[in-house]
Design a protein around this motif. Structure first.
Motif, PDB file in Angstrom:
ATOM      1  N   ALA A   1     -25.242   6.950  -4.739  1.00  0.00           N
ATOM      2  CA  ALA A   1     -25.254   5.773  -5.613  1.00  0.00           C
ATOM      3  C   ALA A   1     -24.601   6.085  -6.954  1.00  0.00           C
ATOM      4  CB  ALA A   1     -26.687   5.301  -5.815  1.00  0.00           C
ATOM      5  N   ALA A   2     -24.870   7.265  -7.506  1.00  0.00           N
ATOM      6  CA  ALA A   2     -24.282   7.630  -8.792  1.00  0.00           C
ATOM      7  C   ALA A   2     -22.761   7.726  -8.697  1.00  0.00           C
ATOM      8  CB  ALA A   2     -24.873   8.968  -9.258  1.00  0.00           C
ATOM      9  N   ALA A   3     -22.250   8.253  -7.583  1.00  0.00           N
ATOM     10  CA  ALA A   3     -20.801   8.347  -7.412  1.00  0.00           C
ATOM     11  C   ALA A   3     -20.171   6.966  -7.295  1.00  0.00           C
ATOM     12  CB  ALA A   3     -20.487   9.184  -6.170  1.00  0.00           C
ATOM     13  N   PHE A   4     -20.765   6.096  -6.480  1.00  0.00           N
ATOM     14  CA  PHE A   4     -20.230   4.746  -6.317  1.00  0.00           C
ATOM     15  C   PHE A   4     -20.269   3.982  -7.640  1.00  0.00           C
ATOM     16  CE2 PHE A   4     -21.431   5.085  -1.631  1.00  0.00           C
ATOM     17  CZ  PHE A   4     -20.106   5.218  -1.217  1.00  0.00           C
ATOM     18  N   ASP A   5     -21.336   4.153  -8.405  1.00  0.00           N
ATOM     19  CA  ASP A   5     -21.455   3.474  -9.698  1.00  0.00           C
ATOM     20  C   ASP A   5     -20.364   3.925 -10.664  1.00  0.00           C
ATOM     21  OD1 ASP A   5     -23.656   2.143  -8.759  1.00  0.00           O
ATOM     22  OD2 ASP A   5     -25.133   3.416  -9.786  1.00  0.00           O
ATOM     23  N   ALA A   6     -19.931   5.184 -10.511  1.00  0.00           N
ATOM     24  CA  ALA A   6     -18.875   5.706 -11.381  1.00  0.00           C
ATOM     25  C   ALA A   6     -17.481   5.381 -10.843  1.00  0.00           C
ATOM     26  CB  ALA A   6     -19.033   7.218 -11.531  1.00  0.00           C
ATOM     27  N   GLY A   7     -17.417   4.634  -9.722  1.00  0.00           N
ATOM     28  CA  GLY A   7     -16.132   4.276  -9.134  1.00  0.00           C
ATOM     29  C   GLY A   7     -15.459   5.437  -8.421  1.00  0.00           C
ATOM     30  N   GLU A   8     -16.248   6.394  -7.951  1.00  0.00           N
ATOM     31  CA  GLU A   8     -15.698   7.569  -7.275  1.00  0.00           C
ATOM     32  C   GLU A   8     -16.226   7.654  -5.848  1.00  0.00           C
ATOM     33  OE1 GLU A   8     -17.034  10.783  -9.669  1.00  0.00           O
ATOM     34  OE2 GLU A   8     -15.781  10.265 -11.406  1.00  0.00           O
ATOM     35  N   ASP A   9     -15.453   8.334  -4.997  1.00  0.00           N
ATOM     36  CA  ASP A   9     -15.916   8.607  -3.641  1.00  0.00           C
ATOM     37  C   ASP A   9     -16.891   9.778  -3.682  1.00  0.00           C
ATOM     38  OD1 ASP A   9     -14.456   6.630  -2.287  1.00  0.00           O
ATOM     39  OD2 ASP A   9     -12.662   7.910  -2.224  1.00  0.00           O
ATOM     40  N   PRO A  10     -18.068   9.619  -3.110  1.00  0.00           N
ATOM     41  CA  PRO A  10     -19.060  10.709  -3.155  1.00  0.00           C
ATOM     42  C   PRO A  10     -18.542  11.995  -2.503  1.00  0.00           C
ATOM     43  CG  PRO A  10     -20.083   8.658  -2.444  1.00  0.00           C
ATOM     44  CD  PRO A  10     -18.600   8.420  -2.441  1.00  0.00           C
ATOM     45  N   LEU A  11     -18.859  13.099  -3.147  1.00  0.00           N
ATOM     46  CA  LEU A  11     -18.580  14.430  -2.601  1.00  0.00           C
ATOM     47  C   LEU A  11     -19.880  15.222  -2.738  1.00  0.00           C
ATOM     48  CD1 LEU A  11     -16.749  16.653  -1.473  1.00  0.00           C
ATOM     49  CD2 LEU A  11     -15.983  17.123  -3.816  1.00  0.00           C
ATOM     50  N   ILE A  12     -20.590  15.358  -1.637  1.00  0.00           N
ATOM     51  CA  ILE A  12     -21.940  15.933  -1.634  1.00  0.00           C
ATOM     52  C   ILE A  12     -21.975  17.124  -0.679  1.00  0.00           C
ATOM     53  CG2 ILE A  12     -24.376  15.465  -1.088  1.00  0.00           C
ATOM     54  CD1 ILE A  12     -23.717  12.486  -1.705  1.00  0.00           C
ATOM     55  N   VAL A  13     -22.755  18.121  -1.019  1.00  0.00           N
ATOM     56  CA  VAL A  13     -22.957  19.276  -0.141  1.00  0.00           C
ATOM     57  C   VAL A  13     -24.409  19.275   0.326  1.00  0.00           C
ATOM     58  CG1 VAL A  13     -22.952  21.791   0.070  1.00  0.00           C
ATOM     59  CG2 VAL A  13     -21.172  20.647  -1.265  1.00  0.00           C
ATOM     60  N   ALA A  14     -24.612  19.404   1.631  1.00  0.00           N
ATOM     61  CA  ALA A  14     -25.954  19.536   2.206  1.00  0.00           C
ATOM     62  C   ALA A  14     -26.081  20.928   2.815  1.00  0.00           C
ATOM     63  CB  ALA A  14     -26.198  18.461   3.257  1.00  0.00           C
ATOM     64  N   LEU A  15     -27.225  21.540   2.621  1.00  0.00           N
ATOM     65  CA  LEU A  15     -27.460  22.894   3.137  1.00  0.00           C
ATOM     66  C   LEU A  15     -28.484  22.838   4.259  1.00  0.00           C
ATOM     67  CD1 LEU A  15     -27.576  24.905  -0.220  1.00  0.00           C
ATOM     68  CD2 LEU A  15     -25.619  24.477   1.291  1.00  0.00           C
ATOM     69  N   ASP A  16     -28.142  23.470   5.378  1.00  0.00           N
ATOM     70  CA  ASP A  16     -28.992  23.449   6.570  1.00  0.00           C
ATOM     71  C   ASP A  16     -29.483  24.860   6.867  1.00  0.00           C
ATOM     72  OD1 ASP A  16     -30.243  22.823   8.975  1.00  0.00           O
ATOM     73  OD2 ASP A  16     -28.384  22.914  10.128  1.00  0.00           O
ATOM     74  N   GLY A  17     -30.752  25.138   6.599  1.00  0.00           N
ATOM     75  CA  GLY A  17     -31.318  26.444   6.921  1.00  0.00           C
ATOM     76  C   GLY A  17     -30.933  27.555   5.969  1.00  0.00           C
TER      77      GLY A  17
ATOM     78  N   PRO B   1     -15.059   9.542   0.902  1.00  0.00           N
ATOM     79  CA  PRO B   1     -16.496   9.838   0.712  1.00  0.00           C
ATOM     80  C   PRO B   1     -17.031  10.741   1.822  1.00  0.00           C
ATOM     81  CG  PRO B   1     -16.200   7.612   1.548  1.00  0.00           C
ATOM     82  CD  PRO B   1     -14.840   8.139   1.289  1.00  0.00           C
ATOM     83  N   VAL B   2     -17.473  11.925   1.457  1.00  0.00           N
ATOM     84  CA  VAL B   2     -17.903  12.891   2.473  1.00  0.00           C
ATOM     85  C   VAL B   2     -19.174  13.632   2.049  1.00  0.00           C
ATOM     86  CG1 VAL B   2     -15.586  13.305   3.395  1.00  0.00           C
ATOM     87  CG2 VAL B   2     -16.450  14.728   1.532  1.00  0.00           C
ATOM     88  N   VAL B   3     -19.871  14.101   3.074  1.00  0.00           N
ATOM     89  CA  VAL B   3     -20.965  15.058   2.905  1.00  0.00           C
ATOM     90  C   VAL B   3     -20.563  16.309   3.665  1.00  0.00           C
ATOM     91  CG1 VAL B   3     -23.407  15.542   3.222  1.00  0.00           C
ATOM     92  CG2 VAL B   3     -22.651  13.198   2.854  1.00  0.00           C
ATOM     93  N   VAL B   4     -20.464  17.429   2.986  1.00  0.00           N
ATOM     94  CA  VAL B   4     -20.121  18.703   3.609  1.00  0.00           C
ATOM     95  C   VAL B   4     -21.408  19.447   3.913  1.00  0.00           C
ATOM     96  CG1 VAL B   4     -18.905  20.890   3.340  1.00  0.00           C
ATOM     97  CG2 VAL B   4     -17.944  18.787   2.345  1.00  0.00           C
ATOM     98  N   VAL B   5     -21.621  19.779   5.190  1.00  0.00           N
ATOM     99  CA  VAL B   5     -22.861  20.439   5.595  1.00  0.00           C
ATOM    100  C   VAL B   5     -22.575  21.902   5.915  1.00  0.00           C
ATOM    101  CG1 VAL B   5     -24.881  20.333   7.088  1.00  0.00           C
ATOM    102  CG2 VAL B   5     -23.581  18.246   6.610  1.00  0.00           C
ATOM    103  N   ALA B   6     -23.249  22.801   5.217  1.00  0.00           N
ATOM    104  CA  ALA B   6     -23.091  24.238   5.453  1.00  0.00           C
ATOM    105  C   ALA B   6     -24.392  24.792   6.010  1.00  0.00           C
ATOM    106  CB  ALA B   6     -22.719  24.950   4.159  1.00  0.00           C
ATOM    107  N   GLY B   7     -24.295  25.627   7.036  1.00  0.00           N
ATOM    108  CA  GLY B   7     -25.469  26.257   7.636  1.00  0.00           C
ATOM    109  C   GLY B   7     -25.667  27.660   7.116  1.00  0.00           C
ATOM    110  N   SER B   8     -26.673  28.308   7.641  1.00  0.00           N
ATOM    111  CA  SER B   8     -26.961  29.677   7.211  1.00  0.00           C
ATOM    112  C   SER B   8     -25.959  30.644   7.826  1.00  0.00           C
ATOM    113  CB  SER B   8     -28.375  30.074   7.638  1.00  0.00           C
ATOM    114  OG  SER B   8     -28.492  30.045   9.046  1.00  0.00           O
ATOM    115  N   GLU B   9     -25.770  31.768   7.136  1.00  0.00           N
ATOM    116  CA  GLU B   9     -24.857  32.782   7.654  1.00  0.00           C
ATOM    117  C   GLU B   9     -25.450  33.381   8.925  1.00  0.00           C
ATOM    118  OE1 GLU B   9     -22.447  36.753   6.052  1.00  0.00           O
ATOM    119  OE2 GLU B   9     -23.970  35.790   4.817  1.00  0.00           O
TER     120      GLU B   9
END
Length: 318
Positions: free
Chosen positions: A160-176, A265-273
């Motif tokens: 929501a904060a990215a869209f409000d700023a007129g930008e495409d969201p770029l978010i990182v999610a961490l899995d494990g 607009p993307v969510v980049v998901v990174a897992g554990s090594e």
């Protein structure tokens, strides 16, 4: 005459004979024991009880709240002279520095007190038994730093904060990812390449601890970290909001330089090594991307991998 003689003999018999001397022991007992300690240090004194109660109130941790907007972690304690000094040098948020009564005043103690005073962090004096109690017996060396609970964002707030700023969201999610230093490195990369935040699972994952704050090199103060009750459902919610979920995997079907989607607009998901993405998270991803590694390394840790992808995304958005 006979009666008088018997009375004298009885009086003589009642008198004590010669006794062994004390050898000066009594003289030592009369020697002074030094200055009277302050009231706060005297066991059972009302002022000591009041001081202990004050420390207990200040060190009591807040109960964990349900995940969501404004959710907070519990407060954290950093114990030991070197860790406390390093945390203060790194500008990690702090609500109090506890200093043991009658502590040996070495260079690290003096620096900790100086840094805390300059930052306006309250200094609390406490007896050693109380510091032992609040640290659960850790080797605190007379210095303890209290870090306030971290206030997590809600995952929806990042997009929501990215869209409000007129930008495409770029978010990182961490899995494990369980190493706080990896989380701190990701936060630092998100800040460097114009990302909009990081999402971590509520359970079995690293949180914003002192280690994460330190590794982020101060950027954690301006990058939002959100906590997800269920990472898979959070990713699905992002997809419904128009974001593409990109998973990082060694056997991904697309190489990083081929991924045009990073410009949107993307969510980049990174897992554990080593383990990589979990099965459900991997199946939820719209696309899985691999990072070419000519050097032959089997995998990269989450901090390094996320930094590479964030750089590529920033390059495409420039």
């Amino acid at each position: 005459m006979a009666g008088n003689s018997q009375r004298r003999n009885r009086r003589t018999a009642n008198k004590k004979g010669a006794t062994v001397g004390s050898g000066g022991q009594r003289r030592r007992g009369l020697e002074g024991k030094g200055p009277t300690p302050p009231a706060e240090a005297r066991k059972g004194h009302a002022k000591q009880r009041a001081a202990n109660a004050k420390v207990k109130r200040a060190a009591s941790t807040q109960s964990r709240r349900p995940s969501g907007r404004g959710a907070k972690s519990t407060s954290e304690l950093v114990a030991g002279r070197n860790p406390v000094v390093e945390a203060l040098r790194a500008d990690i948020p702090a609500t109090a520095v506890y200093v043991q009564q009658f502590i040996d005043n070495d260079e690290r103690v003096r620096e900790a007190v100086k840094l805390a005073t300059e930052r306006g962090v309250p200094l609390m004096e406490a007896p050693r038994p109380e510091l032992d109690r609040i640290t659960n017996g850790l080797n605190h060396q007379g210095l303890v730093l209290q870090i306030p609970p971290y206030e997590y964002a809600h995952p929806e707030d990042l997009a929501a904060a990215a869209f409000d700023a007129g930008e495409d969201p770029l978010i990182v999610a961490l899995d494990g990812v369980t190493d706080p230093r990896n989380l701190g490195a990701v936060v630092r990369s998100v800040a460097a390449f114009g990302g909009h935040g990081v999402v971590v699972p509520e359970r079995r994952a690293a949180g914003m601890t002192a280690g994460a704050w330190k590794t982020s090199a101060g950027t954690a103060a301006r990058v939002a970290v959100a906590r997800a009750t269920n990472l898979t459902r959070t990713l699905e919610a992002y997809q419904k909001a128009g974001l593409t979920v990109v998973g990082l995997a060694a056997d991904g079907e697309v190489e990083l330089h081929e991924l045009e989607l990073l410009g949107g607009p993307v969510v980049v998901v990174a897992g554990s090594e080593g383990k990589g993405l979990s099965r459900l998270v991997g199946e939820t991803c719209d696309v899985r991307v691999r990072i070419p590694m000519p050097g032959g390394a089997e995998s990269l840790n989450a901090g390094v991998a996320a930094g590479i992808v964030l750089y590529e995304a920033a390059r495409r958005r420039a």
